[in-house]
Scaffold this motif. Structure first.
Motif, short mmCIF file in Angstrom:
data_model
loop_
_atom_site.label_atom_id
_atom_site.label_comp_id
_atom_site.label_asym_id
_atom_site.label_seq_id
_atom_site.Cartn_x
_atom_site.Cartn_y
_atom_site.Cartn_z
N GLU A 50 0.84 -1.26 -0.13
CA GLU A 50 0.07 0.08 -0.11
C GLU A 50 0.91 1.37 0.01
OE1 GLU A 50 -2.99 -0.04 3.10
OE2 GLU A 50 -3.78 -2.06 2.46
N GLY A 51 1.10 1.97 -1.17
CA GLY A 51 1.79 2.84 -1.22
C GLY A 51 3.41 2.83 -1.65
N GLY A 52 3.84 1.58 -1.72
CA GLY A 52 5.20 1.39 -1.51
C GLY A 52 5.70 1.40 -2.99
N ASP A 53 7.00 0.86 -2.92
CA ASP A 53 7.67 0.93 -4.23
C ASP A 53 7.91 -0.48 -4.73
OD1 ASP A 53 8.28 3.66 -4.59
OD2 ASP A 53 9.91 3.34 -2.91
N PHE A 54 7.57 -0.69 -6.05
CA PHE A 54 7.70 -1.96 -6.82
C PHE A 54 9.02 -2.18 -7.45
CE2 PHE A 54 6.72 -4.23 -10.72
CZ PHE A 54 6.38 -5.69 -10.30
N PHE A 55 9.56 -3.37 -7.56
CA PHE A 55 10.90 -3.65 -8.43
C PHE A 55 10.91 -5.06 -9.02
CE2 PHE A 55 11.78 -1.07 -4.45
CZ PHE A 55 12.44 -0.01 -4.99
N GLN A 56 11.00 -5.15 -10.14
CA GLN A 56 10.80 -6.39 -10.76
C GLN A 56 12.18 -6.75 -11.75
OE1 GLN A 56 7.92 -6.94 -13.97
NE2 GLN A 56 6.98 -8.69 -12.44
N ARG A 57 12.63 -7.74 -11.94
CA ARG A 57 13.65 -8.19 -13.06
C ARG A 57 13.15 -9.44 -13.58
NH1 ARG A 57 17.91 -12.04 -13.29
NH2 ARG A 57 19.51 -11.43 -14.56
N VAL A 58 12.82 -9.42 -15.01
CA VAL A 58 12.46 -10.47 -15.66
C VAL A 58 13.40 -10.68 -16.88
CG1 VAL A 58 10.63 -11.12 -17.21
CG2 VAL A 58 10.23 -9.40 -15.40
N VAL A 59 13.67 -12.03 -17.11
CA VAL A 59 14.56 -12.39 -18.33
C VAL A 59 13.68 -13.24 -19.19
CG1 VAL A 59 16.46 -14.03 -18.86
CG2 VAL A 59 16.62 -12.54 -16.66
N PHE A 60 13.79 -12.95 -20.34
CA PHE A 60 12.87 -13.59 -21.28
C PHE A 60 13.59 -13.67 -22.67
CE2 PHE A 60 12.20 -8.95 -22.11
CZ PHE A 60 12.17 -8.78 -23.53
N HIS A 61 13.07 -14.93 -23.21
CA HIS A 61 13.96 -15.07 -24.47
C HIS A 61 12.83 -14.65 -25.78
CE1 HIS A 61 14.17 -17.98 -28.24
NE2 HIS A 61 15.42 -17.80 -28.29
N ARG A 62 13.10 -14.18 -26.75
CA ARG A 62 12.54 -13.51 -28.08
C ARG A 62 13.32 -13.78 -29.21
NH1 ARG A 62 10.89 -11.48 -32.89
NH2 ARG A 62 8.86 -10.32 -32.44
N PRO A 63 13.00 -14.70 -30.06
CA PRO A 63 13.40 -15.18 -31.34
C PRO A 63 13.95 -13.71 -32.11
CG PRO A 63 11.91 -16.57 -30.92
CD PRO A 63 11.78 -15.53 -30.16
N ASN A 64 14.78 -13.57 -32.61
CA ASN A 64 15.26 -12.28 -33.42
C ASN A 64 14.97 -10.93 -32.41
OD1 ASN A 64 15.53 -13.71 -35.85
ND2 ASN A 64 13.36 -13.97 -36.13
N LEU A 65 15.47 -11.05 -31.42
CA LEU A 65 15.47 -9.88 -30.51
C LEU A 65 15.74 -8.68 -30.97
CD1 LEU A 65 14.80 -8.96 -27.64
CD2 LEU A 65 17.22 -9.65 -26.80
N LEU A 66 17.05 -8.62 -31.54
CA LEU A 66 17.52 -7.34 -32.03
C LEU A 66 16.77 -6.58 -32.98
CD1 LEU A 66 20.07 -5.90 -32.08
CD2 LEU A 66 21.09 -6.90 -34.02
N ALA A 67 16.22 -7.48 -33.69
CA ALA A 67 15.03 -6.70 -34.90
C ALA A 67 14.08 -6.25 -34.16
CB ALA A 67 14.80 -7.65 -35.98
N ALA A 68 13.24 -6.96 -33.19
CA ALA A 68 12.07 -6.77 -32.29
C ALA A 68 12.35 -5.68 -31.46
CB ALA A 68 11.65 -7.95 -31.65
N HIS A 69 13.64 -5.35 -30.87
CA HIS A 69 14.01 -4.40 -29.73
C HIS A 69 13.14 -3.12 -29.85
CE1 HIS A 69 16.55 -2.72 -26.71
NE2 HIS A 69 16.89 -4.06 -26.22
N PRO A 70 13.17 -2.51 -31.11
CA PRO A 70 12.73 -1.19 -31.08
C PRO A 70 11.21 -1.12 -30.90
CG PRO A 70 14.28 -1.18 -32.82
CD PRO A 70 14.17 -2.62 -32.22
N GLU A 71 10.46 -2.06 -31.34
CA GLU A 71 9.25 -2.24 -31.25
C GLU A 71 8.86 -2.83 -29.85
OE1 GLU A 71 5.70 -5.35 -32.75
OE2 GLU A 71 7.34 -4.96 -33.76
#
Length: 292
Positions: A50-71
């Motif tokens: 209630e009214g605090g700060d949220f922190f999250q670290r997510v590692v994910f795989h996405r084929p052709n990540l470099l091309a999709a990065h801007p999107e």
């Protein structure tokens, strides 16, 4: 056989932080899914639901990540800005560039170089800079460029700091002070433009100055340890990344304490470097959240 940490092609690390609110985990997961990503690991922390700060670290795989990065970045802006969230996304196929500053004491420096050679640290090391030449041959034996920048006498270190800054400029992503026995000025911290990590024995400030292990022995300490932290304008009081201690007895000499202290310093610094290189540390004011 060694356990190496490979660069992860088509993997991204997403760091999200901001005001805690209902639905944030679902929003991030949905964003990754609609961008054809698959979540590999997820860590999160709330300082107060209630009214605090949220922190999250997510590692994910996405084929052709470099091309999709801007999107993906555009989608992150559209999705997270209305929630007041800050974010950064890191391509895990690119290793962070780590410069090391050292003095005569070589135990932390050589440990980092050894772990790097074994593939235990996901970094590249473009240079080691020292105010002494005693470690030069050891550094070059690891195939790492060595630069000697002598320290100036007296409180004004501007000339030597300018030489170091010239070497670092545009070439590194963070700097490690591996028992670099010089005080870093505020001007240096402002100009370097990248995080700086320091290691010191945990006797500070009780045993500040020369011969701390002798002073500790004379006081009959029962624990010795080390602290790795980010360097700020407040000397040795920056956000703490990692700490550890070992128990000692009255039967150990000052030399024994120093040897055991060096072991702790090596371990603590290597963990701090690893966690920073893997984007596991989130700084919040003078505090850290470490998803180790």
């Amino acid at each position: 056989m060694t356990d190496t940490i490979e660069a992860l092609v088509d993997h991204a690390c997403l760091i999200v932080h901001g005001p805690d609110q209902r639905g944030m985990v679902a929003e991030v997961a949905a964003l990754i899914t609609r961008n054809k990503g698959n979540i590999i690991s997820l860590d999160q922390h709330s300082s107060d639901p209630e009214g605090g700060d949220f922190f999250q670290r997510v590692v994910f795989h996405r084929p052709n990540l470099l091309a999709a990065h801007p999107e993906i970045e555009a989608d992150l802006d559209r999705t997270l800005q209305p929630f007041g969230m800050k974010w950064r996304m890191v391509d895990m196929s690119t290793r962070k560039r780590m410069a090391v500053l050292a003095s005569k004491s070589d135990h932390c420096l050589l440990d980092l170089l050894w772990r790097h050679r074994r593939g235990e640290l996901p970094v590249s090391i473009p240079m080691v800079i020292s105010n002494h030449t005693s470690v030069a041959e050891d550094v070059r034996a690891f195939g790492v460029p060595f630069f000697h920048v002598p320290s100036q006498e007296g409180p004004d270190k501007s000339e030597s700091e300018a030489a170091i800054l010239k070497l670092l400029a545009g070439n590194v992503d963070f700097v490690v002070l591996a028992r670099y026995m010089q005080v870093i000025s505020n001007d240096f911290l402002e100009k370097v433009g990248v995080p700086v990590i320091n290691i010191h024995h945990s006797f500070l400030p009780a045993f500040i100055g020369a011969a701390p292990y002798r002073k500790a022995k004379d006081r009959g300490v029962k624990l010795i340890g080390a602290t790795a932290h980010y360097v700020t304008e407040e000397l040795d009081e920056g956000p703490i990344i990692e700490q550890d201690v070992v128990r000692v007895t009255h039967g150990e000499t000052a030399q024994d304490l120093q040897r055991r202290g060096a072991d702790v310093e090596r371990a603590v610094l290597s963990r701090a470097v690893l966690w920073h290189a893997q984007d596991r540390v989130i700084r919040q004011h003078n505090h850290t959240i470490v998803f180790a």
